[in-house]
Motif scaffolding. Structure first.
Motif, PDB file in Angstrom:
ATOM      1  N   PHE A 195       8.606  10.905  22.154  1.00 33.36           N
ATOM      2  CA  PHE A 195       7.703  10.554  23.558  1.00 33.36           C
ATOM      3  C   PHE A 195       7.864  11.989  24.303  1.00 33.36           C
ATOM      4  N   ASP A 222       8.712  14.944  23.789  1.00 27.65           N
ATOM      5  CA  ASP A 222       8.389  16.065  23.101  1.00 27.65           C
ATOM      6  C   ASP A 222       6.583  16.081  22.802  1.00 27.65           C
ATOM      7  N   GLU A 223       6.012  14.919  22.603  1.00 25.69           N
ATOM      8  CA  GLU A 223       4.689  15.186  22.101  1.00 25.69           C
ATOM      9  C   GLU A 223       3.759  14.583  22.990  1.00 25.69           C
ATOM     10  N   VAL A 224       4.196  13.962  24.129  1.00 25.95           N
ATOM     11  CA  VAL A 224       3.054  13.478  25.188  1.00 25.95           C
ATOM     12  C   VAL A 224       2.804  14.677  26.011  1.00 25.95           C
TER      13      VAL A 224
END
Lengths: 416, 416
Positions: free
Chosen positions: A354, A356-358
């Motif tokens: 979460f 890393d990717e949001v």
């Protein structure tokens, strides 16, 4: 160009040269003196403000806006305290970071310097006048203010009081200037004065910010809207989840870091949603839920596609059931405004994923989105919360009002 | 919005999510593969380029521009080498700087992340196509290219070759997209796609950059013109001064960090200027001097007010006598473009004063302005040289193509 604006621009450039070399001690002394003099000017400020308030009422200004416009002795005291707080903050200007020697012997470093001339465009909130001056002055920047027409008398009085203090302290008065012509045409011209203004910062609602972004040719620091999400993972501590959701949604609803949308993992929906529905109802929060969530939340209404992208700034929460952290992330990256997003989880992999990717200015694990704030982050001041990616992202402290220049020490180096 | 652009924007957003999490190893592997495949595609690229070159000649394109447009096996090899150099550079993405614990236990850090989707607008230089892709890809950014119509066949061929390599390496091909409609209308629409594009970078001449600054509502990283000055203080080593002036003026004249204007302290004008005039004449540099300098520089013509503000990019130098370091600084701050400025001096106070008070991206003591360059500064790559103050100032390396996001680790914190 409008001659009045041209003169303002030239005045600002002249003041810029003086403010560039002013010491921190002098800046602090002036900020303290301005704070003191603002309180001394209380009667004048309240008298000028009364004209604006009366005009506002005559023009049927909504009550909330009249309240924002109103100056009281307490509020003037608050403005003064804001300036005094700036005195205590570390001055970022002049710091040299990371000086390195190149193979040819050149010593190259970066020095933190003021941006130069900052334009602030804002609405009928006279407190912004003193606040913006303080932030700009502490960082050695000249400020040109363009406030709302509804507050013009208040702003003139505040600026007069500040300039009096500057003069008494041998500081060039044009360190602060107010554009007295509050017409849209003048504002539009102001936003194209690239030669005189280094940065524009709009402070106000969505409409104002959008107008500045669309019209300005000067670089803009955009502070923005927050369609903030909380995702409750299946491994979450559900008591913690409820507490965080209630805090992020209801502690203060009209702010950009409040939670607007909740995503709940399907594996815990049966346990979490009925409990949460009761808590939300206690606080009179309207629930707009997708089909699956609706059956578990008595009183919820059906969410529409539009709900997923809406920043309510109100006692309303949209709720959706998702089947994985990936689905939650994809939903957030599609509908968010790049402000603040949180996951509630006890799963290491999902927490890291979460983070890393949001794609947002602030991404939280197991905490309320309400912490996205310059003071909460420890900056001691806040210019706003940037939702753009250039220059500054997230809560902006004094550092966001500075830039760097390279300084290079040589001893005769020429390029081969 | 133009449907083609809308599709491009949506494709880019999809690609952005994939590039966000790609490892450095994978990025390096792909960059090396693209370099290799570009060389393999030499025949195809030269064939496509020949169409552009022929069209250019038919349309009476100036010889210099035709030369910039031309691809040869050596130049294709050069593009490939540029990509290989990127492999060796440190990847800035993912670094977490300055994680701090707040009094409430929240652990707040800043993580370096890609900007997202970068738009590059450029002229008829096909090498920019591969170069821009490389810089963006190394930093995990998606790129949308809008090249000049004169190079469209070359650009299409290069982009095709890059996308083939991406596909072969299981990377989403839309990591790079080329706008094939090179009309001005499409460019104008592209510059307003704030929802899909995070940053625009114009690469090219003054006219192109100005057009982008004036039209774009997307944040722009402005790379700019350089009206660079050298000030020779009275305490200067005059041999060093002459060497640096000659280097900064003549080592390469068509570049933004070349010296365009010379300021000489009155106390050394009689010694310096006649010697310098001889050296400048040897190199066929036209001298445009103020009255005092003219009498000491045989062959000099009278400078006009316009000269002080002109970036010649040619064998021309303007020369002015000044009476103090303060006068030099005031002149520079009035006429410069915020690029690179140098003082030649042996006086400690004047050196520090010049470094402090000159407002420019790079300020030098006793070195040539020609060093303002990403490679010379040790960045191993260069996006351009920013003359604006937001986000990045001076030579921009890979870091300028990144932003940060706050990552916050909590254990149930709610705001009081």
């Amino acid at each position: 160009m409008n001659e009045m604006l041209l003169e303002l621009g030239q005045n600002a450039k002249e003041a810029e040269n003086m403010l560039r070399t002013i010491t921190t001690n002098k800046k602090n002394q002036v900020l303290a003196a301005v704070a003191e003099h603002l309180v001394e000017c209380t009667d004048e400020l309240i008298k000028a403000n009364a004209v604006d308030v009366e005009n506002g009422k005559k023009n049927n200004m909504p009550e909330g806006l009249v309240d924002r416009l109103l100056l009281t002795p307490e509020r003037i005291q608050g403005m003064a305290e804001g300036l005094q707080q700036l005195v205590a903050l570390e001055d970022p200007i002049g710091e040299v970071t990371g000086m390195k020697k190149r193979p040819n012997g050149l010593l190259i470093g970066q020095k933190r310097v003021p941006l130069g001339v900052i334009g602030i465009i804002y609405e009928a909130r006279p407190n912004v006048t003193a606040d913006a001056f303080g932030l700009c002055f502490k960082t050695g920047n000249v400020v040109i203010l363009k406030g709302g027409s509804d507050a013009i008398h208040s702003n003139e009085a505040i600026v007069k009081c500040i300039r009096e203090t500057l003069k008494a302290n041998d500081i060039i008065e044009n360190a602060i200037q107010l554009i007295q012509d509050t017409s849209r045409e003048t504002a539009a011209e102001f936003m194209k004065m690239n030669e005189y203004v280094d940065v524009l910062i709009p402070r106000g609602g969505k409409g104002l910010i959008k107008a500045v972004v669309n019209q300005s040719t000067i670089p803009v620091i955009e502070t923005g809207t927050g369609n903030c999400h909380i995702y409750v993972d299946e491994s979450a501590d559900l008591n913690m989840a409820v507490d965080i959701i209630m805090n992020a949604k209801t502690q203060r609803v009209g702010v950009c870091n409040a939670c607007e949308s909740l995503l709940v993992n399907a594996n815990i929906k049966d346990v979490l949603l009925p409990v949460l529905a009761n808590r939300l109802k206690e606080k009179h929060v309207q629930m707009r839920a997708d089909k699956e969530a609706m059956t578990l939340m008595p009183g919820a209404v059906a969410a529409t596609e539009e709900d997923w992208g809406t920043e309510y700034l109100d006692y309303i929460l949209s709720i959706k059931v998702v089947y994985s952290v990936d689905e939650a992330i994809a939903h957030i990256n599609r509908y968010n405004t790049g402000h603040s997003e949180a996951i509630i989880t006890n799963d290491y992999t999902n927490a890291q994923k979460f983070l890393d990717e949001v794609d947002a200015a602030a991404v939280y694990v197991n905490a309320s989105t309400r912490f996205t704030d310059g003071f909460e982050f420890g900056y001691g001041a806040e210019i706003g919360i940037s939702t753009q990616k250039l220059h500054a992202r997230g809560p902006m402290g004094l550092l966001a009002l500075t830039t760097t220049k390279y300084i290079i020490y040589g001893n005769g180096q020429i390029r081969q």
